[in-house]
Design a protein around this motif. Structure first.
Motif, PDB file in Angstrom:
ATOM      1  N   ALA A 126       0.118  -4.124   9.541  1.00  0.00           N
ATOM      2  CA  ALA A 126       0.161  -5.042   8.400  1.00  0.00           C
ATOM      3  C   ALA A 126      -1.195  -5.091   7.705  1.00  0.00           C
ATOM      4  CB  ALA A 126       0.567  -6.435   8.879  1.00  0.00           C
ATOM      5  N   HIS A 127      -2.275  -5.117   8.493  1.00  0.00           N
ATOM      6  CA  HIS A 127      -3.643  -5.125   7.969  1.00  0.00           C
ATOM      7  C   HIS A 127      -3.875  -3.900   7.091  1.00  0.00           C
ATOM      8  CE1 HIS A 127      -7.914  -5.566   7.724  1.00  0.00           C
ATOM      9  NE2 HIS A 127      -8.212  -4.675   8.644  1.00  0.00           N
ATOM     10  N   MET A 128      -3.431  -2.749   7.580  1.00  0.00           N
ATOM     11  CA  MET A 128      -3.648  -1.514   6.822  1.00  0.00           C
ATOM     12  C   MET A 128      -2.824  -1.504   5.536  1.00  0.00           C
ATOM     13  SD  MET A 128      -4.273   1.407   9.640  1.00  0.00           S
ATOM     14  CE  MET A 128      -5.430   2.329   8.641  1.00  0.00           C
ATOM     15  N   PHE A 129      -1.584  -2.013   5.611  1.00  0.00           N
ATOM     16  CA  PHE A 129      -0.768  -2.093   4.387  1.00  0.00           C
ATOM     17  C   PHE A 129      -1.434  -3.009   3.371  1.00  0.00           C
ATOM     18  CE2 PHE A 129       2.937  -0.495   6.884  1.00  0.00           C
ATOM     19  CZ  PHE A 129       3.274   0.537   6.020  1.00  0.00           C
ATOM     20  N   LYS A 130      -1.929  -4.149   3.874  1.00  0.00           N
ATOM     21  CA  LYS A 130      -2.568  -5.124   2.979  1.00  0.00           C
ATOM     22  C   LYS A 130      -3.793  -4.493   2.308  1.00  0.00           C
ATOM     23  CE  LYS A 130      -3.395  -9.405   1.492  1.00  0.00           C
ATOM     24  NZ  LYS A 130      -2.621  -9.941   0.384  1.00  0.00           N
ATOM     25  N   VAL A 131      -4.608  -3.809   3.094  1.00  0.00           N
ATOM     26  CA  VAL A 131      -5.805  -3.148   2.551  1.00  0.00           C
ATOM     27  C   VAL A 131      -5.393  -2.083   1.538  1.00  0.00           C
ATOM     28  CG1 VAL A 131      -7.687  -1.568   3.154  1.00  0.00           C
ATOM     29  CG2 VAL A 131      -7.295  -3.608   4.536  1.00  0.00           C
ATOM     30  N   PHE A 132      -4.346  -1.346   1.876  1.00  0.00           N
ATOM     31  CA  PHE A 132      -3.909  -0.254   0.995  1.00  0.00           C
ATOM     32  C   PHE A 132      -3.404  -0.791  -0.341  1.00  0.00           C
ATOM     33  CE2 PHE A 132      -0.831   2.775  -0.662  1.00  0.00           C
ATOM     34  CZ  PHE A 132      -1.577   3.936  -0.649  1.00  0.00           C
ATOM     35  N   TYR A 133      -2.509  -1.772  -0.284  1.00  0.00           N
ATOM     36  CA  TYR A 133      -1.882  -2.228  -1.529  1.00  0.00           C
ATOM     37  C   TYR A 133      -2.826  -3.055  -2.391  1.00  0.00           C
ATOM     38  CZ  TYR A 133       2.492  -0.217  -0.161  1.00  0.00           C
ATOM     39  OH  TYR A 133       3.457   0.685   0.178  1.00  0.00           O
ATOM     40  N   ARG A 134      -3.901  -3.595  -1.801  1.00  0.00           N
ATOM     41  CA  ARG A 134      -4.890  -4.290  -2.624  1.00  0.00           C
ATOM     42  C   ARG A 134      -5.954  -3.329  -3.148  1.00  0.00           C
ATOM     43  NH1 ARG A 134      -8.095  -8.053  -1.466  1.00  0.00           N
ATOM     44  NH2 ARG A 134      -7.658  -9.314  -3.284  1.00  0.00           N
ATOM     45  N   GLY A 135      -5.916  -2.091  -2.678  1.00  0.00           N
ATOM     46  CA  GLY A 135      -6.914  -1.121  -3.114  1.00  0.00           C
ATOM     47  C   GLY A 135      -8.273  -1.352  -2.490  1.00  0.00           C
ATOM     48  N   ALA A 136      -8.304  -2.064  -1.356  1.00  0.00           N
ATOM     49  CA  ALA A 136      -9.591  -2.381  -0.726  1.00  0.00           C
ATOM     50  C   ALA A 136     -10.185  -1.189   0.006  1.00  0.00           C
ATOM     51  CB  ALA A 136      -9.418  -3.554   0.246  1.00  0.00           C
ATOM     52  N   TYR A 137      -9.467  -0.074   0.033  1.00  0.00           N
ATOM     53  CA  TYR A 137      -9.969   1.125   0.712  1.00  0.00           C
ATOM     54  C   TYR A 137     -10.851   1.951  -0.221  1.00  0.00           C
ATOM     55  CZ  TYR A 137      -6.464   3.203  -2.209  1.00  0.00           C
ATOM     56  OH  TYR A 137      -5.742   3.566  -3.313  1.00  0.00           O
ATOM     57  N   ARG A 138     -10.907   1.579  -1.505  1.00  0.00           N
ATOM     58  CA  ARG A 138     -11.598   2.429  -2.482  1.00  0.00           C
ATOM     59  C   ARG A 138     -13.113   2.347  -2.318  1.00  0.00           C
ATOM     60  NH1 ARG A 138      -8.368   0.238  -7.606  1.00  0.00           N
ATOM     61  NH2 ARG A 138      -9.004  -1.640  -6.504  1.00  0.00           N
ATOM     62  N   PRO A 139     -13.861   3.354  -2.843  1.00  0.00           N
ATOM     63  CA  PRO A 139     -15.312   3.325  -2.724  1.00  0.00           C
ATOM     64  C   PRO A 139     -15.871   1.984  -3.159  1.00  0.00           C
ATOM     65  CG  PRO A 139     -14.618   5.376  -3.725  1.00  0.00           C
ATOM     66  CD  PRO A 139     -13.393   4.515  -3.575  1.00  0.00           C
ATOM     67  N   PRO A 140     -16.881   1.438  -2.517  1.00  0.00           N
ATOM     68  CA  PRO A 140     -17.671   2.061  -1.435  1.00  0.00           C
ATOM     69  C   PRO A 140     -17.098   1.847  -0.035  1.00  0.00           C
ATOM     70  CG  PRO A 140     -18.602  -0.066  -1.983  1.00  0.00           C
ATOM     71  CD  PRO A 140     -17.383   0.092  -2.844  1.00  0.00           C
ATOM     72  N   ARG A 141     -15.838   1.450   0.069  1.00  0.00           N
ATOM     73  CA  ARG A 141     -15.310   1.103   1.398  1.00  0.00           C
ATOM     74  C   ARG A 141     -14.505   2.244   2.028  1.00  0.00           C
ATOM     75  NH1 ARG A 141     -15.130  -3.213  -1.947  1.00  0.00           N
ATOM     76  NH2 ARG A 141     -16.229  -5.073  -1.201  1.00  0.00           N
ATOM     77  N   GLU A 142     -14.587   3.451   1.464  1.00  0.00           N
ATOM     78  CA  GLU A 142     -13.712   4.522   1.941  1.00  0.00           C
ATOM     79  C   GLU A 142     -14.002   4.919   3.385  1.00  0.00           C
ATOM     80  OE1 GLU A 142     -16.225   4.813  -0.101  1.00  0.00           O
ATOM     81  OE2 GLU A 142     -16.832   6.872  -0.518  1.00  0.00           O
ATOM     82  N   PHE A 143     -15.273   4.844   3.813  1.00  0.00           N
ATOM     83  CA  PHE A 143     -15.565   5.228   5.200  1.00  0.00           C
ATOM     84  C   PHE A 143     -14.995   4.201   6.177  1.00  0.00           C
ATOM     85  CE2 PHE A 143     -18.279   5.463   9.014  1.00  0.00           C
ATOM     86  CZ  PHE A 143     -17.968   6.750   9.388  1.00  0.00           C
ATOM     87  N   ASN A 144     -15.020   2.925   5.763  1.00  0.00           N
ATOM     88  CA  ASN A 144     -14.458   1.903   6.660  1.00  0.00           C
ATOM     89  C   ASN A 144     -12.949   2.058   6.812  1.00  0.00           C
ATOM     90  OD1 ASN A 144     -15.387   0.026   8.410  1.00  0.00           O
ATOM     91  ND2 ASN A 144     -15.305  -1.704   6.983  1.00  0.00           N
ATOM     92  N   TRP A 145     -12.306   2.617   5.796  1.00  0.00           N
ATOM     93  CA  TRP A 145     -10.870   2.932   5.925  1.00  0.00           C
ATOM     94  C   TRP A 145     -10.676   3.982   7.010  1.00  0.00           C
ATOM     95  CZ3 TRP A 145      -6.051   1.502   4.666  1.00  0.00           C
ATOM     96  CH2 TRP A 145      -5.043   2.446   4.797  1.00  0.00           C
ATOM     97  N   VAL A 146     -11.569   4.981   7.036  1.00  0.00           N
ATOM     98  CA  VAL A 146     -11.475   6.039   8.055  1.00  0.00           C
ATOM     99  C   VAL A 146     -11.655   5.431   9.451  1.00  0.00           C
ATOM    100  CG1 VAL A 146     -12.525   8.177   8.905  1.00  0.00           C
ATOM    101  CG2 VAL A 146     -12.290   7.803   6.447  1.00  0.00           C
ATOM    102  N   ILE A 147     -12.645   4.539   9.579  1.00  0.00           N
ATOM    103  CA  ILE A 147     -12.837   3.837  10.862  1.00  0.00           C
ATOM    104  C   ILE A 147     -11.554   3.082  11.225  1.00  0.00           C
ATOM    105  CG2 ILE A 147     -14.180   2.056  12.068  1.00  0.00           C
ATOM    106  CD1 ILE A 147     -16.105   4.108  11.461  1.00  0.00           C
ATOM    107  N   GLY A 148     -10.930   2.487  10.192  1.00  0.00           N
ATOM    108  CA  GLY A 148      -9.684   1.751  10.414  1.00  0.00           C
ATOM    109  C   GLY A 148      -8.575   2.655  10.919  1.00  0.00           C
ATOM    110  N   VAL A 149      -8.507   3.882  10.398  1.00  0.00           N
ATOM    111  CA  VAL A 149      -7.490   4.831  10.870  1.00  0.00           C
ATOM    112  C   VAL A 149      -7.751   5.169  12.342  1.00  0.00           C
ATOM    113  CG1 VAL A 149      -6.559   7.157  10.578  1.00  0.00           C
ATOM    114  CG2 VAL A 149      -7.049   5.756   8.570  1.00  0.00           C
ATOM    115  N   VAL A 150      -9.036   5.350  12.697  1.00  0.00           N
ATOM    116  CA  VAL A 150      -9.385   5.615  14.100  1.00  0.00           C
ATOM    117  C   VAL A 150      -8.933   4.438  14.967  1.00  0.00           C
ATOM    118  CG1 VAL A 150     -11.304   5.935  15.708  1.00  0.00           C
ATOM    119  CG2 VAL A 150     -11.319   7.122  13.517  1.00  0.00           C
ATOM    120  N   LEU A 151      -9.168   3.213  14.476  1.00  0.00           N
ATOM    121  CA  LEU A 151      -8.771   2.028  15.250  1.00  0.00           C
ATOM    122  C   LEU A 151      -7.253   1.936  15.379  1.00  0.00           C
ATOM    123  CD1 LEU A 151     -11.376  -0.544  13.941  1.00  0.00           C
ATOM    124  CD2 LEU A 151     -11.086   0.179  16.302  1.00  0.00           C
TER     125      LEU A 151
END
Lengths: 247, 164
Positions: A126-151
């Motif tokens: 749910a956290h990842m969907f929320k981040v995705f649909y709000r666009g919170a994964y976009r630069p400068p946060r793109e690396f934290n999205w990758v960390i999120g995928v690892v998690l």
């Protein structure tokens, strides 16, 4: 009582012992508050200041915090469960039964562990969907999205390795099927499966390997990545609250 | 420092810089070698050399115990012993899809997998379901004591029967 509780607490915070542990001391100034966060190893992962609107429920639905909450519950319930569980073929299933029927509060701890595990998978998704649909994964946060995928992967591996531990029919065949899926990896598939199971079938070696992965390797890795994840939120400009940069 | 100044610099200093570079290369090289060695050691350590798994060869008892037309499933070893018109043969009961143990359904006369619904004939040929291959036939023979032995690790390419 001459002093109020707050005053007594302020006095306590000014004692030498307290000041040796928490250097910031008492005081309500902005500097004191900033120092209290900055000088604490756990709190310093987060920002000293954040925007009030990023704390609003609608911004995050608190899904990341709730994921952390379930992770902490899983660590806290998992450690006592380890005290009664032997990861060996003759004992594993009986120990799981004992935890349910013979150990005081065992059924509570086991069920809390199990339901929190289900909830954590759900919350992380749910956290990842929320981040995705709000666009919170976009630069400068793109690396934290990758960390999120690892998690996310670590969460799923924790869930999968924990599934074998009751050592019942459901667990045995689920891991048989799951480990045969590994064989589908090109070229290295059967070799990876052999290393994961420590043999050709789901057996004593596989149970012990999954136990060590579930209780030591994966939680430690997850804790490290959680720390990086939180620290990156601060470094990437705080929680994304929907602001847009002016061109 | 300009190129010219470096040229004019004292030769010992120049030698020190190249020595430093040599040591850096040596250091990085030995770290890489150590990592590669740790990788090989790690792999060797994680792959067990001795396994305490059941032997792939199982003793199925006297062939007389399997009457003509019968399909017998040995739950423990995961094999079927089938006595067809041409003789006895052994077939793996492990589904070729994802490794679940299939079951013989006498009322339907077929082999069925409980996990994802694959169905096979008594010859191992797939009727339906996700299984990519038929159930493999296993090498079976009768030893000197007259016992039927089955090697679960040896899949037959050509059909072979044990004549009784």
């Amino acid at each position: 009582m001459a002093n109020s509780l707050a005053e007594q607490f302020a006095t306590l915070r000014d004692t030498r012992v307290w000041r040796s542990i928490f250097r910031s001391g008492s005081g309500g100034t902005r500097l004191h508050r900033a120092l209290a966060v900055q000088q604490n190893v756990f709190l310093h992962l987060s920002s000293v200041k954040i925007r009030k609107r990023s704390l609003a429920f609608r911004v995050t639905w608190f899904l990341g915090t709730l994921s952390l909450g379930t992770f902490l519950i899983l660590v806290l319930t998992g450690i006592p469960l380890m005290l009664y569980y032997h990861p060996s073929v003759p004992q594993a299933y009986a120990d799981m039964k004992d935890l349910r029927f013979a150990v005081s509060a065992g059924v509570f701890l086991r069920n809390l562990h199990r339901w929190s595990a289900h909830a954590m998978v759900l919350l992380v998704f749910a956290h990842m969907f929320k981040v995705f649909y709000r666009g919170a994964y976009r630069p400068p946060r793109e690396f934290n999205w990758v960390i999120g995928v690892v998690l996310l992967m670590l969460t799923l591996f924790l869930s999968y390795t924990g599934y074998l531990l009751p050592w019942d029919q459901l667990a045995f065949w689920a891991i048989t099927v799951g480990s045969n899926l590994i064989s589908a990896v090109p070229v290295l598939g059967t070799r990876i499966r052999f290393l994961v199971l420590g043999g050709h079938t789901v057996n004593a070696n596989a149970l012990l390997r999954f136990y060590v992965l579930h209780c030591v390797v994966l939680p430690l890795t997850a804790a490290i990545f959680v720390a990086i994840h939180f620290w990156r939120i601060r470094k990437d400009g705080g929680i994304y609250s929907g602001e847009t940069k002016k061109p | 420092m300009s190129q010219e100044a470096r040229k004019q610099g004292d030769p010992e200093n120049d030698a020190a810089v190249s020595r430093r570079q040599a040591f850096v290369k040596l250091g990085v090289g030995s770290i890489c070698a150590a990592c590669a060695g740790a990788g090989v050691f790690g792999y060797e350590f994680l792959a067990p050399n001795v396994l305490y798994e059941p032997s792939p060869v199982v003793n199925a008892g006297k062939p007389d115990g399997y009457p003509a037309g019968s399909v017998t499933q040995d739950q423990q070893s995961g094999v079927y012993i089938v006595h067809g018109p041409e003789g006895i043969y052994a077939m793996s009961a492990v589904c070729t899809h994802l490794g679940c143990l299939t079951a013989w359904k006498p009322e339907l006369g077929i082999v069925a997998c409980p996990c994802h619904g694959s169905k096979f004939t008594r010859d191992g040929v797939k009727i339906e379901g996700p299984a990519p291959r038929p159930l493999p036939w296993l090498r079976a023979w009768v030893n000197e004591d007259g016992d039927l032995l089955i090697d679960r690790s040896e899949f037959l390419v050509q059909k072979q029967f044990v004549r009784t």
